[in-house]
Design a protein around this motif. Sequence first.
Motif, PDB file in Angstrom:
ATOM      1  N   ARG A  88       0.860  -1.186   0.000  1.00 38.13           N
ATOM      2  CA  ARG A  88       0.000   0.000   0.000  1.00 38.13           C
ATOM      3  C   ARG A  88       0.896   1.236   0.000  1.00 38.13           C
ATOM      4  NH1 ARG A  88      -3.279   0.191   4.785  1.00 38.13           N
ATOM      5  NH2 ARG A  88      -1.532  -0.830   5.784  1.00 38.13           N
ATOM      6  N   GLU A  89       0.361   2.377  -0.487  1.00 38.85           N
ATOM      7  CA  GLU A  89       1.206   3.552  -0.649  1.00 38.85           C
ATOM      8  C   GLU A  89       0.446   4.859  -0.500  1.00 38.85           C
ATOM      9  OE1 GLU A  89       1.104   4.294  -5.438  1.00 38.85           O
ATOM     10  OE2 GLU A  89       2.677   3.000  -4.660  1.00 38.85           O
ATOM     11  N   CYS A  90       1.212   5.934  -0.262  1.00 44.71           N
ATOM     12  CA  CYS A  90       0.689   7.296  -0.232  1.00 44.71           C
ATOM     13  C   CYS A  90       1.811   8.232  -0.674  1.00 44.71           C
ATOM     14  CB  CYS A  90       0.221   7.662   1.175  1.00 44.71           C
ATOM     15  SG  CYS A  90      -0.529   9.295   1.294  1.00 44.71           S
ATOM     16  N   GLY A 110       7.999  12.091  -2.367  1.00 39.74           N
ATOM     17  CA  GLY A 110       8.036  11.204  -1.207  1.00 39.74           C
ATOM     18  C   GLY A 110       6.967  10.134  -1.345  1.00 39.74           C
ATOM     19  N   LEU A 111       7.275   8.956  -0.837  1.00 41.35           N
ATOM     20  CA  LEU A 111       6.340   7.840  -0.962  1.00 41.35           C
ATOM     21  C   LEU A 111       6.381   7.017   0.316  1.00 41.35           C
ATOM     22  CD1 LEU A 111       4.424   6.160  -2.769  1.00 41.35           C
ATOM     23  CD2 LEU A 111       6.452   5.025  -3.701  1.00 41.35           C
ATOM     24  N   LEU A 112       5.251   6.970   1.019  1.00 47.17           N
ATOM     25  CA  LEU A 112       5.118   6.094   2.177  1.00 47.17           C
ATOM     26  C   LEU A 112       4.608   4.755   1.670  1.00 47.17           C
ATOM     27  CD1 LEU A 112       5.133   5.630   5.266  1.00 47.17           C
ATOM     28  CD2 LEU A 112       2.724   6.366   5.243  1.00 47.17           C
ATOM     29  N   LEU A 113       5.290   3.687   2.075  1.00 47.50           N
ATOM     30  CA  LEU A 113       4.935   2.339   1.644  1.00 47.50           C
ATOM     31  C   LEU A 113       4.634   1.485   2.865  1.00 47.50           C
ATOM     32  CD1 LEU A 113       7.928   2.117  -0.787  1.00 47.50           C
ATOM     33  CD2 LEU A 113       5.546   2.369  -1.445  1.00 47.50           C
ATOM     34  N   TYR A 129       6.830  -0.339   7.417  1.00 48.99           N
ATOM     35  CA  TYR A 129       6.631   0.875   6.637  1.00 48.99           C
ATOM     36  C   TYR A 129       7.990   1.357   6.162  1.00 48.99           C
ATOM     37  CZ  TYR A 129       1.950   1.389   8.678  1.00 48.99           C
ATOM     38  OH  TYR A 129       0.658   1.202   9.067  1.00 48.99           O
ATOM     39  N   SER A 130       7.990   2.050   5.040  1.00 50.02           N
ATOM     40  CA  SER A 130       9.192   2.781   4.648  1.00 50.02           C
ATOM     41  C   SER A 130       8.732   4.100   4.033  1.00 50.02           C
ATOM     42  CB  SER A 130      10.058   1.988   3.678  1.00 50.02           C
ATOM     43  OG  SER A 130       9.420   1.819   2.441  1.00 50.02           O
ATOM     44  N   LEU A 131       9.510   5.131   4.288  1.00 47.39           N
ATOM     45  CA  LEU A 131       9.246   6.445   3.715  1.00 47.39           C
ATOM     46  C   LEU A 131      10.405   6.738   2.776  1.00 47.39           C
ATOM     47  CD1 LEU A 131       7.582   9.008   3.521  1.00 47.39           C
ATOM     48  CD2 LEU A 131       8.739   9.831   5.600  1.00 47.39           C
ATOM     49  N   LEU A 132      10.098   6.787   1.496  1.00 45.68           N
ATOM     50  CA  LEU A 132      11.087   6.903   0.432  1.00 45.68           C
ATOM     51  C   LEU A 132      11.112   8.336  -0.085  1.00 45.68           C
ATOM     52  CD1 LEU A 132      12.906   5.762  -1.877  1.00 45.68           C
ATOM     53  CD2 LEU A 132      10.783   5.048  -3.002  1.00 45.68           C
TER      54      LEU A 132
END
Length: 166
Positions: A37-39, A75-78, A146-149
């Motif tokens: 999932r992502e934002c 930025g991409l939260l995964l 989670y990872s924040l890219l």
Amino acid sequence: MPEIIDNLGARLPRLRAWAEAQPLADLIDVPIAAGRRECWYGLGIDTSGPVLVPGLDDPLVQELGRRYLPRWNSGLLLAYGAGVGIKPHVDPACFDEWGVTVNLGEARWVEGRGAGATTTTLHDGDVIRFRTASAHGVEPVSHPRYSLLFRTILPHFTDSAALARR
């Protein structure tokens, strides 16, 4: 190999609570990352187009982005549930050569493909810097992660028409 550049330590509870409260959407039709999932924050990219999509503006993302990748604009939260990973891949050429990931949870980062691939264990709170043009992925995780890219979309691609022409 990714370079571990920091560990968030005491900031983890705040960051984890923030991540859990974000409006994540299921990732559709991306076979290398099924179940993720992502934002997006700042500028996002719909690679099926490819077109730029507006992301959210968030003060926590802004703060971390300025700290770890000062020129970031994407930025991409995964979110990865148990059993979910991402197969080794190379990021689209619209991104600058460096990316930074803030890791929340335990993971095994894969660099390369096949017999030559190497793995690096990422611990809760690790912040890594990696080359976006090198094949990279994450083995399926055993616990939610989670990872924040953070990445930088190159200036000549921030015009959606230019991105679509590639």
